[in-house]
Design a protein around this motif. Sequence first.
Motif, short mmCIF file in Angstrom:
data_model
loop_
_atom_site.label_atom_id
_atom_site.label_comp_id
_atom_site.label_asym_id
_atom_site.label_seq_id
_atom_site.Cartn_x
_atom_site.Cartn_y
_atom_site.Cartn_z
N SER A 32 -4.24 -16.58 -0.30
CA SER A 32 -3.13 -17.37 -0.83
C SER A 32 -2.94 -17.05 -2.31
CB SER A 32 -3.39 -18.87 -0.65
OG SER A 32 -4.49 -19.28 -1.45
N ALA A 33 -1.85 -17.55 -2.84
CA ALA A 33 -1.58 -17.42 -4.27
C ALA A 33 -0.94 -18.71 -4.74
CB ALA A 33 -0.64 -16.24 -4.53
N GLU A 34 -1.14 -19.05 -5.99
CA GLU A 34 -0.53 -20.26 -6.52
C GLU A 34 0.53 -19.88 -7.55
OE1 GLU A 34 -1.69 -24.28 -8.95
OE2 GLU A 34 -3.15 -23.48 -7.53
N THR A 35 1.67 -20.51 -7.43
CA THR A 35 2.73 -20.32 -8.41
C THR A 35 3.56 -21.60 -8.48
OG1 THR A 35 4.55 -18.90 -9.14
CG2 THR A 35 4.34 -19.22 -6.78
N GLY A 36 3.89 -22.00 -9.67
CA GLY A 36 4.70 -23.20 -9.86
C GLY A 36 4.06 -24.46 -9.31
N GLY A 37 2.73 -24.51 -9.28
CA GLY A 37 2.04 -25.68 -8.79
C GLY A 37 1.96 -25.78 -7.27
N ILE A 38 2.40 -24.73 -6.57
CA ILE A 38 2.36 -24.71 -5.11
C ILE A 38 1.45 -23.57 -4.66
CG2 ILE A 38 3.69 -24.37 -2.98
CD1 ILE A 38 6.10 -25.55 -4.44
N ARG A 39 0.56 -23.86 -3.74
CA ARG A 39 -0.28 -22.83 -3.13
C ARG A 39 0.50 -22.26 -1.96
NH1 ARG A 39 -4.19 -20.28 -3.99
NH2 ARG A 39 -4.86 -21.71 -5.60
N TRP A 40 0.60 -20.93 -1.90
CA TRP A 40 1.33 -20.24 -0.83
C TRP A 40 0.34 -19.48 0.04
CZ3 TRP A 40 6.27 -21.42 -0.15
CH2 TRP A 40 6.94 -22.01 -1.23
N LEU A 41 0.26 -19.86 1.30
CA LEU A 41 -0.54 -19.12 2.27
C LEU A 41 0.30 -17.94 2.75
CD1 LEU A 41 -1.97 -21.98 4.51
CD2 LEU A 41 -3.11 -20.79 2.64
N PHE A 42 -0.34 -16.82 2.96
CA PHE A 42 0.36 -15.65 3.47
C PHE A 42 0.18 -15.56 4.98
CE2 PHE A 42 -0.76 -14.46 -0.94
CZ PHE A 42 0.52 -14.28 -1.42
N ALA A 43 1.26 -15.24 5.68
CA ALA A 43 1.23 -15.05 7.12
C ALA A 43 2.13 -13.87 7.45
CB ALA A 43 1.72 -16.31 7.84
N PHE A 44 1.73 -13.08 8.44
CA PHE A 44 2.47 -11.87 8.77
C PHE A 44 2.76 -11.80 10.27
CE2 PHE A 44 0.30 -11.29 4.84
CZ PHE A 44 1.26 -10.70 4.04
N THR A 45 3.93 -11.32 10.60
CA THR A 45 4.35 -11.24 12.00
C THR A 45 3.83 -9.99 12.69
OG1 THR A 45 6.45 -10.23 11.35
CG2 THR A 45 6.42 -12.64 11.64
N GLU A 46 3.32 -9.05 11.91
CA GLU A 46 2.74 -7.84 12.49
C GLU A 46 1.70 -7.27 11.55
OE1 GLU A 46 6.03 -5.17 13.00
OE2 GLU A 46 6.08 -4.66 10.88
N ARG A 47 0.76 -6.57 12.11
CA ARG A 47 -0.34 -6.01 11.33
C ARG A 47 0.15 -5.01 10.28
NH1 ARG A 47 -6.17 -4.04 13.56
NH2 ARG A 47 -7.05 -3.65 11.52
N ALA A 48 1.16 -4.21 10.61
CA ALA A 48 1.68 -3.22 9.66
C ALA A 48 2.21 -3.91 8.40
CB ALA A 48 2.76 -2.37 10.31
N ALA A 49 2.87 -5.04 8.56
CA ALA A 49 3.40 -5.78 7.40
C ALA A 49 2.26 -6.30 6.53
CB ALA A 49 4.30 -6.92 7.87
N LEU A 50 1.21 -6.79 7.18
CA LEU A 50 0.04 -7.27 6.44
C LEU A 50 -0.60 -6.11 5.67
CD1 LEU A 50 -2.76 -9.54 7.86
CD2 LEU A 50 -3.26 -7.62 6.40
N GLU A 51 -0.74 -4.96 6.31
CA GLU A 51 -1.35 -3.81 5.66
C GLU A 51 -0.51 -3.30 4.48
OE1 GLU A 51 -1.93 -1.28 9.06
OE2 GLU A 51 -3.84 -2.25 9.57
#
Length: 118
Positions: A32-51
Motif C-alpha cells: 500500500s501507499a499513503e497519500t493525502g491521509g488515505i492509505r491505498w491498497l493496490f489490487a490488480f486484475t491480472e498478473r502482468a499489470a501487477l508485474e
Amino acid sequence: MSAEALRERRAAIGEFRRTEVLVPVVDGALLSAETGGIRWLFAFTERAALERFAEARGENVPDWVPVYGARLLDQVIPSVDGPVGIAVDAGSPTGLVLPPVTGIVPDAVALDSAGAGA
C-alpha cells in the motif's frame, strides 16, 4: 455527477466486487501507499499489470494473494486503522480508484458518513 456517470460508477464497483484480484504482498503485508491521509491498497486484475507496476516502482513483489473485491471492501478495509481506499491496476490506463466513501466501503469506515470511525 450525471445519471449516466453514476450508473457507470455503480457498474464498475459491482464488477470489482465480483472480480478476483491480485493483491501484492511485501514483507508479509499487503502493499500500500499513503497519500493525502488515505492509505491505498493496490489490487490488480491480472498478473502482468501487477508485474508492470512493480517494475515501474523498482519494487520486488515476491508474493500476492488472490481475493475477491467484495472481501477487500467489506472485510479488509474495515480492519485497517484509518481511511483506506483501493487503487485497481495502478499505473495502467484502465486503472480505477475506489476511495473510502459511502457506496464503496462500509458506512462505518466511509469518510463522508456520520458513522465513520464508529
